[in-house]
Design a protein around this motif. Structure first.
Motif, short mmCIF file in Angstrom:
data_model
loop_
_atom_site.label_atom_id
_atom_site.label_comp_id
_atom_site.label_asym_id
_atom_site.label_seq_id
_atom_site.Cartn_x
_atom_site.Cartn_y
_atom_site.Cartn_z
N LYS A 122 0.80 -1.23 0.00
CA LYS A 122 0.00 0.00 0.00
C LYS A 122 0.84 1.29 0.00
N THR A 123 2.15 1.18 -0.02
CA THR A 123 2.97 2.40 0.03
C THR A 123 2.76 3.28 -1.20
N TRP A 124 2.30 2.69 -2.32
CA TRP A 124 2.04 3.50 -3.52
C TRP A 124 0.95 4.52 -3.27
N LEU A 125 0.10 4.29 -2.28
CA LEU A 125 -0.97 5.24 -1.97
C LEU A 125 -0.46 6.52 -1.32
N ASN A 126 0.75 6.48 -0.71
CA ASN A 126 1.30 7.68 -0.09
C ASN A 126 1.52 8.76 -1.14
N GLY A 127 0.84 9.87 -0.99
CA GLY A 127 0.97 10.97 -1.93
C GLY A 127 0.15 10.80 -3.20
N TYR A 128 -0.58 9.70 -3.32
CA TYR A 128 -1.40 9.47 -4.51
C TYR A 128 -2.58 10.45 -4.52
N GLN A 129 -2.98 10.88 -5.69
CA GLN A 129 -4.05 11.88 -5.81
C GLN A 129 -5.35 11.43 -5.17
N ASP A 130 -5.60 10.13 -5.13
CA ASP A 130 -6.81 9.59 -4.52
C ASP A 130 -6.44 8.76 -3.29
N GLN A 131 -5.48 9.27 -2.51
CA GLN A 131 -4.95 8.56 -1.36
C GLN A 131 -6.04 8.22 -0.34
N GLU A 132 -6.94 9.15 -0.08
CA GLU A 132 -7.99 8.92 0.90
C GLU A 132 -9.04 7.95 0.39
N GLY A 133 -9.27 7.93 -0.90
CA GLY A 133 -10.30 7.06 -1.45
C GLY A 133 -11.68 7.47 -0.98
N GLU A 134 -12.62 6.63 -1.27
CA GLU A 134 -13.98 6.92 -0.82
C GLU A 134 -14.57 5.66 -0.23
N SER A 135 -15.45 5.87 0.72
CA SER A 135 -16.11 4.76 1.37
C SER A 135 -17.35 4.39 0.57
N SER A 136 -17.59 3.12 0.42
CA SER A 136 -18.76 2.65 -0.31
C SER A 136 -19.38 1.51 0.50
N ARG A 137 -20.61 1.70 0.94
CA ARG A 137 -21.26 0.68 1.77
C ARG A 137 -21.42 -0.65 1.04
N HIS A 138 -21.82 -0.59 -0.23
CA HIS A 138 -22.07 -1.87 -0.91
C HIS A 138 -20.78 -2.64 -1.14
N ILE A 139 -19.68 -1.94 -1.41
CA ILE A 139 -18.39 -2.61 -1.56
C ILE A 139 -17.94 -3.17 -0.21
N ALA A 140 -18.05 -2.36 0.84
CA ALA A 140 -17.63 -2.79 2.17
C ALA A 140 -18.46 -3.98 2.65
N ARG A 141 -19.75 -3.92 2.44
CA ARG A 141 -20.63 -5.02 2.86
C ARG A 141 -20.24 -6.33 2.17
N PHE A 142 -19.89 -6.23 0.89
CA PHE A 142 -19.54 -7.43 0.14
C PHE A 142 -18.17 -7.97 0.54
N LEU A 143 -17.17 -7.09 0.70
CA LEU A 143 -15.80 -7.55 0.93
C LEU A 143 -15.48 -7.85 2.40
N ALA A 144 -16.22 -7.29 3.33
CA ALA A 144 -15.92 -7.48 4.76
C ALA A 144 -15.75 -8.96 5.13
N PRO A 145 -16.66 -9.84 4.74
CA PRO A 145 -16.47 -11.25 5.12
C PRO A 145 -15.19 -11.87 4.55
N TYR A 146 -14.81 -11.49 3.36
CA TYR A 146 -13.57 -12.00 2.76
C TYR A 146 -12.36 -11.56 3.58
N PHE A 147 -12.31 -10.27 3.93
CA PHE A 147 -11.18 -9.75 4.70
C PHE A 147 -11.16 -10.34 6.12
N ARG A 148 -12.33 -10.50 6.70
CA ARG A 148 -12.38 -11.10 8.05
C ARG A 148 -11.86 -12.54 8.02
N ARG A 149 -12.23 -13.30 6.99
CA ARG A 149 -11.74 -14.68 6.87
C ARG A 149 -10.22 -14.71 6.72
#
Length: 159
Positions: A122-149
């Motif tokens: 993730k070091t490429w994100l340092n100083g990247y124009q979209d470093q903060e990104g955006e939060s998306s509920r539908h993406i988070a809802r879908f990926l959360a179980p994968y990351f938790r596993r």
């Protein structure tokens, strides 16, 4: 226009999926993820504009899932040789062949110039124009179980 783009995405991005061992997960007919360890690539088709796109999905230290556009990486790192992966003559815009060509270009450019991104560094994100990104509920809802596993803490919506 295809009803389900999963096969088109799997075929176009197969070299990247194989090389990095991504898990393919489909949210719906035009939204998919290539899941790595603690990150994912969000692959989607914009049906209105008839184009394909890939975003990076990070999991920050606070357990928040964020999506980051890769358009600045594509513009900065990709070359004319990567763009040649679309083939000649170029497919007509707003067609399924055009969407497949955009994913072939992304596959070649990411493989040739973005090992850091594809390996989950993730070091490429340092100083990247979209470093903060955006939060998306539908993406988070879908990926959360994968990351938790995978053993990661993911902040729940209730927190």
């Amino acid at each position: 226009m295809l009803n389900d783009y999963a096969e088109l995405v799997k075929k176009s991005l197969a070299p990247m999926i194989r090389q990095y061992g991504f898990q393919f997960a489909q949210l719906d007919s035009d939204e998919m993820f290539l899941i790595g360890k603690g990150f994912a690539l969000y692959v989607f088709i914009d049906r209105r504009d008839r184009r394909g796109d890939i975003w990076y999905v990070s999991l920050d230290p606070k357990g928040i899932i964020r999506a980051h556009t890769l358009m600045y990486v594509f513009a900065d790192r990709f070359t004319s040789m990567d763009r040649a992966a679309a083939g000649y003559p170029l497919p007509q815009e707003a067609t399924d062949e055009y969407i497949a060509a955009t994913f072939r270009v992304a596959n070649k450019g990411l493989l040739d110039h973005c090992h850091d991104i594809l390996s989950g560094d993730k070091t490429w994100l340092n100083g990247y124009q979209d470093q903060e990104g955006e939060s998306s509920r539908h993406i988070a809802r879908f990926l959360a179980p994968y990351f938790r596993r995978q053993g990661y803490y993911v902040k729940s919506e209730e927190e």
